[in-house]
Design a protein around this motif. Structure first.
Motif, PDB file in Angstrom:
ATOM      1  N   TRP A 161       0.563  -1.653  -0.005  1.00  0.00           N
ATOM      2  CA  TRP A 161       0.006   0.202  -0.198  1.00  0.00           C
ATOM      3  C   TRP A 161       1.007   1.288   0.085  1.00  0.00           C
ATOM      4  CZ3 TRP A 161      -5.165  -0.721  -0.744  1.00  0.00           C
ATOM      5  CH2 TRP A 161      -5.568  -1.915  -0.593  1.00  0.00           C
ATOM      6  N   GLU A 162       0.683   2.022  -1.179  1.00  0.00           N
ATOM      7  CA  GLU A 162       1.723   2.928  -1.431  1.00  0.00           C
ATOM      8  C   GLU A 162       1.353   4.789  -0.733  1.00  0.00           C
ATOM      9  OE1 GLU A 162       4.681   3.461  -2.365  1.00  0.00           O
ATOM     10  OE2 GLU A 162       4.386   1.466  -2.561  1.00  0.00           O
ATOM     11  N   ASP A 163      -0.474   4.341  -0.159  1.00  0.00           N
ATOM     12  CA  ASP A 163      -1.109   5.152   0.538  1.00  0.00           C
ATOM     13  C   ASP A 163      -1.490   4.702   1.280  1.00  0.00           C
ATOM     14  OD1 ASP A 163      -2.767   7.141   1.676  1.00  0.00           O
ATOM     15  OD2 ASP A 163      -2.887   7.936  -0.594  1.00  0.00           O
ATOM     16  N   SER A 164      -1.297   4.997   2.496  1.00  0.00           N
ATOM     17  CA  SER A 164      -2.143   4.000   4.248  1.00  0.00           C
ATOM     18  C   SER A 164      -4.105   3.893   4.131  1.00  0.00           C
ATOM     19  CB  SER A 164      -1.268   4.107   5.135  1.00  0.00           C
ATOM     20  OG  SER A 164      -1.872   5.357   6.036  1.00  0.00           O
ATOM     21  N   ASN A 165      -4.153   4.906   3.397  1.00  0.00           N
ATOM     22  CA  ASN A 165      -5.269   5.596   3.486  1.00  0.00           C
ATOM     23  C   ASN A 165      -6.124   4.839   2.058  1.00  0.00           C
ATOM     24  OD1 ASN A 165      -5.861   8.250   4.826  1.00  0.00           O
ATOM     25  ND2 ASN A 165      -4.430   9.021   3.628  1.00  0.00           N
ATOM     26  N   ASP A 166      -5.562   3.965   1.487  1.00  0.00           N
ATOM     27  CA  ASP A 166      -5.993   3.267   0.288  1.00  0.00           C
ATOM     28  C   ASP A 166      -6.772   1.734   1.242  1.00  0.00           C
ATOM     29  OD1 ASP A 166      -6.373   5.174  -1.864  1.00  0.00           O
ATOM     30  OD2 ASP A 166      -4.660   4.366  -2.131  1.00  0.00           O
ATOM     31  N   TYR A 167      -5.457   1.755   1.725  1.00  0.00           N
ATOM     32  CA  TYR A 167      -6.212   0.276   3.140  1.00  0.00           C
ATOM     33  C   TYR A 167      -7.133   0.796   3.842  1.00  0.00           C
ATOM     34  CZ  TYR A 167      -5.348  -2.583   7.225  1.00  0.00           C
ATOM     35  OH  TYR A 167      -5.409  -3.298   8.014  1.00  0.00           O
ATOM     36  N   ALA A 168      -7.222   1.967   4.595  1.00  0.00           N
ATOM     37  CA  ALA A 168      -8.658   1.449   4.819  1.00  0.00           C
ATOM     38  C   ALA A 168      -9.957   2.185   4.170  1.00  0.00           C
ATOM     39  CB  ALA A 168      -8.575   3.004   5.444  1.00  0.00           C
ATOM     40  N   ASP A 169      -9.354   2.195   3.414  1.00  0.00           N
ATOM     41  CA  ASP A 169     -10.328   2.572   1.603  1.00  0.00           C
ATOM     42  C   ASP A 169     -11.097   1.156   1.636  1.00  0.00           C
ATOM     43  OD1 ASP A 169     -10.670   4.629   2.513  1.00  0.00           O
ATOM     44  OD2 ASP A 169      -9.994   5.513   0.008  1.00  0.00           O
ATOM     45  N   ALA A 170      -9.870   0.217   1.844  1.00  0.00           N
ATOM     46  CA  ALA A 170     -10.474  -1.488   1.165  1.00  0.00           C
ATOM     47  C   ALA A 170     -11.148  -1.642   2.227  1.00  0.00           C
ATOM     48  CB  ALA A 170      -8.815  -1.576   0.436  1.00  0.00           C
ATOM     49  N   LYS A 171     -10.960  -1.307   2.862  1.00  0.00           N
ATOM     50  CA  LYS A 171     -11.837  -2.076   4.345  1.00  0.00           C
ATOM     51  C   LYS A 171     -13.133  -2.027   4.770  1.00  0.00           C
ATOM     52  CE  LYS A 171      -9.118  -1.206   7.848  1.00  0.00           C
ATOM     53  NZ  LYS A 171      -8.301  -0.640   9.055  1.00  0.00           N
ATOM     54  N   GLY A 172     -13.777  -1.348   3.430  1.00  0.00           N
ATOM     55  CA  GLY A 172     -15.109   0.070   2.649  1.00  0.00           C
ATOM     56  C   GLY A 172     -16.165  -1.027   3.444  1.00  0.00           C
ATOM     57  N   GLU A 173     -15.727  -1.594   2.172  1.00  0.00           N
ATOM     58  CA  GLU A 173     -17.199  -2.636   1.899  1.00  0.00           C
ATOM     59  C   GLU A 173     -17.300  -3.745   3.389  1.00  0.00           C
ATOM     60  OE1 GLU A 173     -17.924  -6.242  -1.068  1.00  0.00           O
ATOM     61  OE2 GLU A 173     -17.307  -4.454  -1.872  1.00  0.00           O
ATOM     62  N   VAL A 174     -16.228  -4.803   3.834  1.00  0.00           N
ATOM     63  CA  VAL A 174     -16.235  -4.685   5.110  1.00  0.00           C
ATOM     64  C   VAL A 174     -17.226  -5.113   6.048  1.00  0.00           C
ATOM     65  CG1 VAL A 174     -14.609  -5.224   6.380  1.00  0.00           C
ATOM     66  CG2 VAL A 174     -16.084  -7.401   6.136  1.00  0.00           C
ATOM     67  N   ILE A 175     -16.082  -3.372   6.196  1.00  0.00           N
ATOM     68  CA  ILE A 175     -17.038  -2.524   7.531  1.00  0.00           C
ATOM     69  C   ILE A 175     -18.482  -1.997   7.286  1.00  0.00           C
ATOM     70  CG2 ILE A 175     -16.694  -0.439   9.112  1.00  0.00           C
ATOM     71  CD1 ILE A 175     -13.656  -0.565   8.013  1.00  0.00           C
ATOM     72  N   ALA A 176     -18.502  -1.664   6.563  1.00  0.00           N
ATOM     73  CA  ALA A 176     -20.461  -1.379   6.063  1.00  0.00           C
ATOM     74  C   ALA A 176     -20.912  -2.933   6.732  1.00  0.00           C
ATOM     75  CB  ALA A 176     -20.253  -1.198   4.601  1.00  0.00           C
ATOM     76  N   GLN A 177     -21.147  -3.831   6.140  1.00  0.00           N
ATOM     77  CA  GLN A 177     -21.936  -4.994   6.412  1.00  0.00           C
ATOM     78  C   GLN A 177     -21.726  -5.527   7.964  1.00  0.00           C
ATOM     79  OE1 GLN A 177     -19.470  -8.079   3.899  1.00  0.00           O
ATOM     80  NE2 GLN A 177     -20.311  -7.230   1.956  1.00  0.00           N
ATOM     81  N   ILE A 178     -20.520  -5.280   8.950  1.00  0.00           N
ATOM     82  CA  ILE A 178     -20.915  -5.578   9.601  1.00  0.00           C
ATOM     83  C   ILE A 178     -22.069  -4.169  10.275  1.00  0.00           C
ATOM     84  CG2 ILE A 178     -18.990  -5.690  11.718  1.00  0.00           C
ATOM     85  CD1 ILE A 178     -17.279  -6.634   9.964  1.00  0.00           C
ATOM     86  N   LYS A 179     -21.328  -3.019  10.228  1.00  0.00           N
ATOM     87  CA  LYS A 179     -21.781  -2.289  10.900  1.00  0.00           C
ATOM     88  C   LYS A 179     -23.932  -2.249  10.492  1.00  0.00           C
ATOM     89  CE  LYS A 179     -20.677   1.443   9.221  1.00  0.00           C
ATOM     90  NZ  LYS A 179     -19.759   3.122   8.937  1.00  0.00           N
ATOM     91  N   SER A 180     -24.480  -2.453   8.977  1.00  0.00           N
ATOM     92  CA  SER A 180     -25.683  -3.405   8.851  1.00  0.00           C
ATOM     93  C   SER A 180     -25.989  -4.246   9.722  1.00  0.00           C
ATOM     94  CB  SER A 180     -25.146  -3.828   7.352  1.00  0.00           C
ATOM     95  OG  SER A 180     -26.920  -3.878   7.084  1.00  0.00           O
ATOM     96  N   ARG A 181     -25.149  -5.191  10.024  1.00  0.00           N
ATOM     97  CA  ARG A 181     -25.467  -6.664  11.390  1.00  0.00           C
ATOM     98  C   ARG A 181     -25.370  -5.762  13.008  1.00  0.00           C
ATOM     99  NH1 ARG A 181     -22.943  -8.875   7.395  1.00  0.00           N
ATOM    100  NH2 ARG A 181     -20.220  -9.453   8.967  1.00  0.00           N
TER     101      ARG A 181
END
Length: 187
Positions: A161-181
């Motif tokens: 990851w050349e930009d640590s923000n990209d790593y954080a963004d890549a977790k977005g989908e699973v975080i959204a799923q977990i928050k929905s549950r």
């Protein structure tokens, strides 16, 4: 805030990342009980720096979830009365030894020079704070979602990851799923 509850000035409209993108160099570590102590020390430091302001300070992120592997960076969220009044909080935190990293609409981030503690500042009532606490509290009690999240993080951290923000963004989908549950479980 003014006496009518309005911010003193309009918020920033652009994203300023002081120092630019930074590559992600740290890996995941097994949960470390010392992270809770680091949070308590910085909570005290933050409250001393912001004495006189009505603030809330919470430990968020993976280091706040026992049993969850995490990057060794303790995340703290601070709720301030008026995010636009940076002279009340950002300046005080800089004087306490933190460094400004991000200034963006609705959010400021200061961190330690060692980059091992990130302090996220939001205005009172910002839904991002509730989202952080919802995710934290759910992961603390739901072993299946905690394991899912850790598996995704382990998969992602193995990439470059050349930009640590990209790593954080890549977790977005699973975080959204977990928050929905989590919202469904909360009712």
């Amino acid at each position: 805030m003014t006496q009518h509850g309005q911010p003193r000035r309009p918020d920033v409209t652009t994203v300023e990342i002081v120092g630019g993108p930074e590559p992600l160099h740290v890996g995941l570590h097994e949960h470390d009980e010392r992270w809770a102590q680091v949070f308590r020390e910085h909570r005290r430091r933050i409250l001393e720096a912001l004495a006189g302001l009505d603030v809330d300070v919470e430990h968020i992120g993976s280091t706040s979830v026992p049993g969850l592997a995490a990057k060794p960076v303790v995340d703290v969220v601070v709720v301030v009365p008026d995010l636009t009044a940076e002279e009340d909080h950002v300046d005080a935190l800089l004087a306490a030894g933190y460094e400004l990293r991000v200034r963006e609409p609705g959010h400021r981030l200061v961190r330690t020079p060692a980059r091992d503690v990130h302090v996220h500042l939001y205005g009172r009532g910002d839904p991002a704070v509730d989202d952080y606490l919802l995710l934290r509290d759910h992961l603390r009690t739901d072993a299946a979602d905690r394991a899912l999240y850790e598996d995704v993080k382990r998969s992602l951290i193995s990439r470059r990851w050349e930009d640590s923000n990209d790593y954080a963004d890549a977790k977005g989908e699973v975080i959204a799923q977990i928050k929905s549950r989590a919202r469904a479980a909360r009712g």
